[in-house]
Design a protein around this motif. Structure first.
Motif, PDB file in Angstrom:
ATOM      1  N   LEU A  83       0.800  -1.126  -0.053  1.00 50.59           N
ATOM      2  CA  LEU A  83       0.128  -0.029   0.032  1.00 50.59           C
ATOM      3  C   LEU A  83       0.898   1.342  -0.015  1.00 50.59           C
ATOM      4  O   LEU A  83       0.760   2.547  -0.515  1.00 50.59           O
ATOM      5  N   LEU A  84       1.941   1.156   0.478  1.00 51.08           N
ATOM      6  CA  LEU A  84       2.869   2.417   0.764  1.00 51.08           C
ATOM      7  C   LEU A  84       3.556   2.543  -0.717  1.00 51.08           C
ATOM      8  O   LEU A  84       3.641   3.826  -1.218  1.00 51.08           O
ATOM      9  N   ALA A  85       3.799   1.339  -1.183  1.00 52.38           N
ATOM     10  CA  ALA A  85       4.441   1.436  -2.717  1.00 52.38           C
ATOM     11  C   ALA A  85       3.323   2.093  -3.761  1.00 52.38           C
ATOM     12  O   ALA A  85       3.667   2.916  -4.605  1.00 52.38           O
ATOM     13  N   LYS A  86       2.177   1.664  -3.636  1.00 51.97           N
ATOM     14  CA  LYS A  86       1.197   2.134  -4.447  1.00 51.97           C
ATOM     15  C   LYS A  86       1.013   3.965  -4.159  1.00 51.97           C
ATOM     16  O   LYS A  86       0.710   4.400  -5.148  1.00 51.97           O
ATOM     17  N   TYR A 147       6.425  -3.331  -8.652  1.00 53.51           N
ATOM     18  CA  TYR A 147       6.385  -1.939  -8.335  1.00 53.51           C
ATOM     19  C   TYR A 147       5.644  -1.277  -9.625  1.00 53.51           C
ATOM     20  O   TYR A 147       4.918  -0.563  -9.567  1.00 53.51           O
ATOM     21  N   TYR A 148       5.922  -1.957 -10.816  1.00 51.95           N
ATOM     22  CA  TYR A 148       5.299  -1.266 -11.930  1.00 51.95           C
ATOM     23  C   TYR A 148       3.976  -1.603 -12.154  1.00 51.95           C
ATOM     24  O   TYR A 148       3.240  -0.716 -12.409  1.00 51.95           O
ATOM     25  N   ASN A 152       0.542   0.936 -11.903  1.00 50.56           N
ATOM     26  CA  ASN A 152      -0.503   0.999 -12.769  1.00 50.56           C
ATOM     27  C   ASN A 152      -1.912   0.527 -12.654  1.00 50.56           C
ATOM     28  O   ASN A 152      -2.568   0.029 -13.664  1.00 50.56           O
ATOM     29  N   SER A 153      -2.100  -0.248 -11.612  1.00 48.29           N
ATOM     30  CA  SER A 153      -3.093  -1.038 -11.235  1.00 48.29           C
ATOM     31  C   SER A 153      -3.603  -0.950  -9.871  1.00 48.29           C
ATOM     32  O   SER A 153      -2.776  -0.375  -9.267  1.00 48.29           O
TER      33      SER A 153
END
Length: 211
Positions: A83-86, A147-148, A152-153
Motif C-alpha cells: 500500500l505504501l508503494a502504491k 512496483y510497476y 499501474n493498477s
C-alpha cells in the motif's frame, strides 16, 4: 523476507506459504480501513476463495508454534509495504526503488545476522546458482515488475495473483523434485482461479434506457 525465513525454523514450508499468502486478504482489508479504496462484495468473496484455495493446495495441518507468528507478520509487513508503494511509488523510478529497498533491507538483515547468528556462506556450484537466481529473478526482476504493476493498477487486484505462488510451488515440486501431487491440488487450483477472476472482474450494472 526475514520473517519468512525465521518462520521456516519452526513450521513447515506449507504453513509458511499459507500465512505469507494471506497477504492479498490483508491488502484488501487495510486498503478498506486506511485508504479510500472500496471493494465490491464479489471481490471480497474472490479474496476468501483464493485463500481457501491456497489452504487446500498446500494441505497443511497448522499447529501453534512461534513460526506461525513470523509467517503472519511477513504477510502484514508485505501488505503495508504494498500500500505504501502504491501511494508513493510513482514518485520514484521503479529500478531505483527496487535497488534501495534491497540495499537497505540487506544491510539490516546482515546486521541482524551478525548480532544474532554466526553468518557464513559455503561457496560451491549449487550455492552460487541459488544466489544468482535469488538475486536476479527473485529480487531484481520480481520487485521491479511488482512496483510497476502497483503503479499501474489497483493493489488489491494485483496482489490477488499472489495466490498462484503456492499453486506453482506445488506444481514445480512435482515436476522438478518428484514430490507427490495430492488430489486436492486441482480443487485448490480451481478455488484460486475463481478467486482471482472475481477480484479482477468488473460487473457492469444494466442501464435503464427508459426516459
Amino acid at each position: 523476507m526475514g520473517c519468512i525465513f525465521l518462520s521456516l525454523r519452526t513450521i513447515t514450508a506449507s504453513e509458511s506459504s499459507i500465512l505469507t499468502f494471506t497477504n492479498p486478504l490483508l491488502i484488501v482489508l487495510f486498503a478498506t480501513l486506511f485508504t479510500k479504496a472500496r471493494y465490491h462484495v464479489h471481490q471480497w468473496v474472490g479474496v476468501f476463495l483464493g485463500l481457501i484455495g491456497v489452504m487446500i493446495t498446500m494441505g497443511a495441518q497448522v499447529e501453534w508454534k512461534i513460526g506461525l507468528l513470523f509467517g503472519f507478520l511477513s504477510a502484514v509487513f508485505w501488505a503495508i509495504a504494498t500500500l505504501l508503494a502504491k501511494e508513493w511509488g510513482a514518485l520514484f523510478d521503479t529500478w531505483v526503488l527496487s535497488a534501495y529497498q534491497m540495499l537497505f533491507g540487506g544491510l539490516l538483515l546482515f546486521l541482524a545476522s551478525t548480532l544474532l547468528e554466526q553468518p557464513f556462506f559455503m561457496v560451491n556450484q549449487h550455492s552460487l546458482l541459488i544466489l544468482l537466481w535469488l538475486s536476479l529473478f527473485s529480487s531484481i526482476i520480481q520487485f521491479a515488475g511488482w512496483y510497476y504493476l502497483l503503479q499501474n493498477s489497483d493493489p488489491g487486484k494485483t496482489s490477488a495473483y499472489l495466490f498462484l505462488a503456492p499453486f506453482f510451488g506445488v506444481l514445480t515440486g512435482w515436476l522438478l523434485l518428484d514430490e507427490p501431487l495430492q488430489p486436492s491440488f486441482m480443487g485448490g487450483g480451481l478455488f484460486i482461479l475463481v478467486g482471482i477472476y472475481l477480484v479482477n472482474r468488473t460487473f457492469s450494472r444494466t442501464k435503464d434506457l427508459r426516459s
